[in-house]
Structure formats: structure tokens, C-alpha cells
Design a protein around this motif. Structure first.
Motif, PDB file in Angstrom:
ATOM      1  N   GLU A   1      58.101  53.051  50.764  1.00  8.83           N
ATOM      2  CA  GLU A   1      56.801  52.856  51.409  1.00  8.83           C
ATOM      3  C   GLU A   1      55.759  53.866  50.905  1.00  8.83           C
ATOM      4  OE1 GLU A   1      55.925  50.313  53.242  1.00  8.83           O
ATOM      5  OE2 GLU A   1      57.924  49.447  53.395  1.00  8.83           O
ATOM      6  N   ILE A   2      56.155  55.115  50.730  1.00 11.62           N
ATOM      7  CA  ILE A   2      55.209  56.135  50.263  1.00 11.62           C
ATOM      8  C   ILE A   2      54.815  55.902  48.804  1.00 11.62           C
ATOM      9  CG2 ILE A   2      54.960  58.610  49.751  1.00 11.62           C
ATOM     10  CD1 ILE A   2      54.642  57.676  52.764  1.00 11.62           C
ATOM     11  N   ILE A   3      55.773  55.559  47.957  1.00 13.01           N
ATOM     12  CA  ILE A   3      55.459  55.293  46.546  1.00 13.01           C
ATOM     13  C   ILE A   3      54.510  54.106  46.449  1.00 13.01           C
ATOM     14  CG2 ILE A   3      56.418  54.601  44.302  1.00 13.01           C
ATOM     15  CD1 ILE A   3      56.974  57.572  45.225  1.00 13.01           C
ATOM     16  N   LYS A   4      54.750  53.071  47.251  1.00 16.43           N
ATOM     17  CA  LYS A   4      53.847  51.907  47.280  1.00 16.43           C
ATOM     18  C   LYS A   4      52.424  52.345  47.621  1.00 16.43           C
ATOM     19  CE  LYS A   4      53.489  49.732  50.979  1.00 16.43           C
ATOM     20  NZ  LYS A   4      53.438  49.058  52.237  1.00 16.43           N
ATOM     21  N   ASP A   5      52.280  53.203  48.619  1.00 11.48           N
ATOM     22  CA  ASP A   5      50.956  53.664  49.035  1.00 11.48           C
ATOM     23  C   ASP A   5      50.297  54.563  47.987  1.00 11.48           C
ATOM     24  OD1 ASP A   5      51.244  52.250  51.396  1.00 11.48           O
ATOM     25  OD2 ASP A   5      51.919  53.981  52.551  1.00 11.48           O
ATOM     26  N   ILE A   6      51.072  55.447  47.384  1.00 11.56           N
ATOM     27  CA  ILE A   6      50.515  56.316  46.335  1.00 11.56           C
ATOM     28  C   ILE A   6      50.023  55.484  45.161  1.00 11.56           C
ATOM     29  CG2 ILE A   6      51.101  58.072  44.593  1.00 11.56           C
ATOM     30  CD1 ILE A   6      52.990  59.331  46.692  1.00 11.56           C
TER      31      ILE A   6
ATOM     32  N   SER B   1      49.184  52.307  45.093  1.00 10.11           N
ATOM     33  CA  SER B   1      48.035  51.505  45.505  1.00 10.11           C
ATOM     34  C   SER B   1      46.750  52.327  45.489  1.00 10.11           C
ATOM     35  CB  SER B   1      48.285  50.938  46.903  1.00 10.11           C
ATOM     36  OG  SER B   1      47.154  50.279  47.384  1.00 10.11           O
ATOM     37  N   MET B   2      46.805  53.522  46.050  1.00  8.39           N
ATOM     38  CA  MET B   2      45.612  54.378  46.074  1.00  8.39           C
ATOM     39  C   MET B   2      45.225  54.841  44.679  1.00  8.39           C
ATOM     40  SD  MET B   2      45.790  56.637  49.499  1.00  8.39           S
ATOM     41  CE  MET B   2      45.496  55.875  51.080  1.00  8.39           C
ATOM     42  N   ALA B   3      46.209  55.201  43.873  1.00 12.90           N
ATOM     43  CA  ALA B   3      45.911  55.647  42.501  1.00 12.90           C
ATOM     44  C   ALA B   3      45.234  54.534  41.713  1.00 12.90           C
ATOM     45  CB  ALA B   3      47.195  56.095  41.805  1.00 12.90           C
ATOM     46  N   ASN B   4      45.700  53.313  41.901  1.00 13.32           N
ATOM     47  CA  ASN B   4      45.111  52.172  41.181  1.00 13.32           C
ATOM     48  C   ASN B   4      43.715  51.817  41.669  1.00 13.32           C
ATOM     49  OD1 ASN B   4      47.206  51.742  39.365  1.00 13.32           O
ATOM     50  ND2 ASN B   4      48.247  50.270  40.691  1.00 13.32           N
ATOM     51  N   SER B   5      43.366  52.244  42.888  1.00 15.07           N
ATOM     52  CA  SER B   5      42.046  51.894  43.420  1.00 15.07           C
ATOM     53  C   SER B   5      41.093  53.089  43.469  1.00 15.07           C
ATOM     54  CB  SER B   5      42.180  51.250  44.801  1.00 15.07           C
ATOM     55  OG  SER B   5      42.733  52.150  45.721  1.00 15.07           O
ATOM     56  N   GLY B   6      41.385  54.127  42.697  1.00 14.99           N
ATOM     57  CA  GLY B   6      40.450  55.237  42.568  1.00 14.99           C
ATOM     58  C   GLY B   6      40.834  56.511  43.287  1.00 14.99           C
ATOM     59  N   GLY B   7      41.948  56.509  44.002  1.00 13.81           N
ATOM     60  CA  GLY B   7      42.399  57.715  44.693  1.00 13.81           C
ATOM     61  C   GLY B   7      42.241  57.602  46.193  1.00 13.81           C
ATOM     62  N   GLY B   8      42.802  58.564  46.899  1.00 17.01           N
ATOM     63  CA  GLY B   8      42.731  58.570  48.358  1.00 17.01           C
ATOM     64  C   GLY B   8      43.585  59.673  48.938  1.00 17.01           C
ATOM     65  N   VAL B   9      43.774  59.594  50.251  1.00 20.37           N
ATOM     66  CA  VAL B   9      44.531  60.613  50.966  1.00 20.37           C
ATOM     67  C   VAL B   9      45.477  59.925  51.950  1.00 20.37           C
ATOM     68  CG1 VAL B   9      44.409  62.609  52.519  1.00 20.37           C
ATOM     69  CG2 VAL B   9      42.604  62.244  50.831  1.00 20.37           C
ATOM     70  N   ILE B  10      46.740  60.345  51.932  1.00 20.52           N
ATOM     71  CA  ILE B  10      47.707  59.920  52.942  1.00 20.52           C
ATOM     72  C   ILE B  10      47.927  61.128  53.846  1.00 20.52           C
ATOM     73  CG2 ILE B  10      50.021  59.064  53.423  1.00 20.52           C
ATOM     74  CD1 ILE B  10      50.089  57.991  50.519  1.00 20.52           C
ATOM     75  N   LEU B  11      47.670  60.953  55.141  1.00 15.56           N
ATOM     76  CA  LEU B  11      47.837  62.023  56.119  1.00 15.56           C
ATOM     77  C   LEU B  11      49.065  61.742  56.980  1.00 15.56           C
ATOM     78  CD1 LEU B  11      44.105  62.120  57.052  1.00 15.56           C
ATOM     79  CD2 LEU B  11      45.324  64.039  56.073  1.00 15.56           C
ATOM     80  N   PHE B  12      49.932  62.726  57.115  1.00 12.06           N
ATOM     81  CA  PHE B  12      51.167  62.601  57.877  1.00 12.06           C
ATOM     82  C   PHE B  12      51.074  63.405  59.161  1.00 12.06           C
ATOM     83  CE2 PHE B  12      52.095  62.088  53.424  1.00 12.06           C
ATOM     84  CZ  PHE B  12      52.915  60.978  53.390  1.00 12.06           C
ATOM     85  N   GLY B  13      51.562  62.813  60.248  1.00 10.14           N
ATOM     86  CA  GLY B  13      51.527  63.482  61.538  1.00 10.14           C
ATOM     87  C   GLY B  13      50.414  62.965  62.423  1.00 10.14           C
ATOM     88  N   LEU B  14      49.836  61.810  62.053  1.00 11.75           N
ATOM     89  CA  LEU B  14      48.739  61.211  62.817  1.00 11.75           C
ATOM     90  C   LEU B  14      49.103  59.795  63.230  1.00 11.75           C
ATOM     91  CD1 LEU B  14      45.711  62.234  60.549  1.00 11.75           C
ATOM     92  CD2 LEU B  14      46.641  63.473  62.503  1.00 11.75           C
TER      93      LEU B  14
ATOM     94  N   THR C   1      61.270  44.599  51.225  1.00 13.10           N
ATOM     95  CA  THR C   1      60.695  45.074  49.968  1.00 13.10           C
ATOM     96  C   THR C   1      59.311  45.634  50.244  1.00 13.10           C
ATOM     97  OG1 THR C   1      61.938  43.439  48.694  1.00 13.10           O
ATOM     98  CG2 THR C   1      60.025  44.435  47.626  1.00 13.10           C
ATOM     99  N   ALA C   2      59.096  46.870  49.818  1.00 13.89           N
ATOM    100  CA  ALA C   2      57.794  47.526  50.010  1.00 13.89           C
ATOM    101  C   ALA C   2      56.803  46.948  49.031  1.00 13.89           C
ATOM    102  CB  ALA C   2      57.929  49.027  49.820  1.00 13.89           C
TER     103      ALA C   2
END
Length: 133
Positions: free
Chosen positions: A34-39, A41-54, A132-133
Motif C-alpha cells: 500500500e505504501i509503495i503504491k502511494d509513493i 502514485s505521488m512521484a508520478n504526479s509531481g510529488g506529495g506528502v504521506i503523513l502517518f499518525g493522522l 492487490t494494491a
């Protein structure tokens, strides 16, 4: 566009560049998929931030994010490579505080080339089912 940690920390909802996660267990295949999928996805769309604990409204949950903060950059890069055959490393793990609670963030930069999955991120969800993620 560079990901903005302050804007991400103040956000009250997720967006294309901001994702909230209650937690991440690096000892599970599900967590990694799940985390690799999100990383990716964000890298392909220009970057971003995943925040944990929220929670999904950006409120801190007070969960222990120490395991995330201790992750080795090279381990994440290797995990991304195992699914994309690309050594993407334009990210950093950052410790933040929100309302006196420790929060972990993965700040993701843009990928110079599209990251494409070459292997499915499949993990078991029960004895007879897979996701499947």
C-alpha cells in the motif's frame, strides 16, 4: 512542485498531494504494498506528502510512529525497485509534531521518468483471498 510539509500538516482533508495514514506496519507485505503504491502514485504526479499518525481528517491519533521514522532510506528504495525496476529515491522521512503528537511524514519528490509497476503488489487478506494494491 515541491511538497510543502507545513501545508500538508495543516490540511484537514486528503488531496492528490497529501495522504493521511493512521499507521504503517513495515513488518507486513500489506503495509509495504500500500505504501509503495502511494509513493509511486505521488512521484508520478509531481510529488506529495504521506503523513502517518493522522485520521482521514488530519487529526493526530497519538499512535507510535517510531518504526516509520527508523526506516532506512535504502530499504524503501529497494522495495520500490522490487515492484518497478526503478531505483527511485527522491523522498525523505521527516519527524513532525501536530498538537503535541509525534507524526511521521514521507516527503516525495517528482519522478523524472514514469514509474511503472512490473510486478503486482498482492498480499493475503484471509486464508483464501488476496488483495492487490
Amino acid at each position: 512542485m515541491k511538497p510543502n510539509l507545513e501545508k500538508a500538516l495543516a490540511a484537514k482533508r486528503e488531496s492528490k498531494r497529501i495522504d493521511f495514514k493512521e499507521n504503517f506496519d513495515p513488518s507486513t507485505k500489506e503495509g509495504w504494498c500500500e505504501i509503495i503504491k502511494d509513493i509511486v502514485s505521488m512521484a508520478n504526479s509531481g510529488g506529495g506528502v504521506i503523513l502517518f499518525g493522522l485520521d482521514n481528517t488530519g487529526r493526530p491519533l497519538g499512535v507510535d510512529v517510531t518504526a516509520i521514522l527508523k526506516l532506512d532510506h535504502a530499504v524503501i528504495t529497494d522495495k520500490i525497485n522490487s515492484y518497478t525496476e526503478n531505483h527511485f529515491s527522491e523522498f525523505e522521512i521527516v519527524e513532525l509534531t501536530k498538537e503535541s503528537h509525534q507524526v511521521a511524514a514521507i516527503k516525495i519528490g517528482p519522478s523524472n521518468v514514469p514509474l511503472v509497476f512490473t510486478k503486482p503488489g498482492t498480499y493475503p487478506v484471509s486464508d483464501k483471498k488476496q488483495q492487490t494494491a
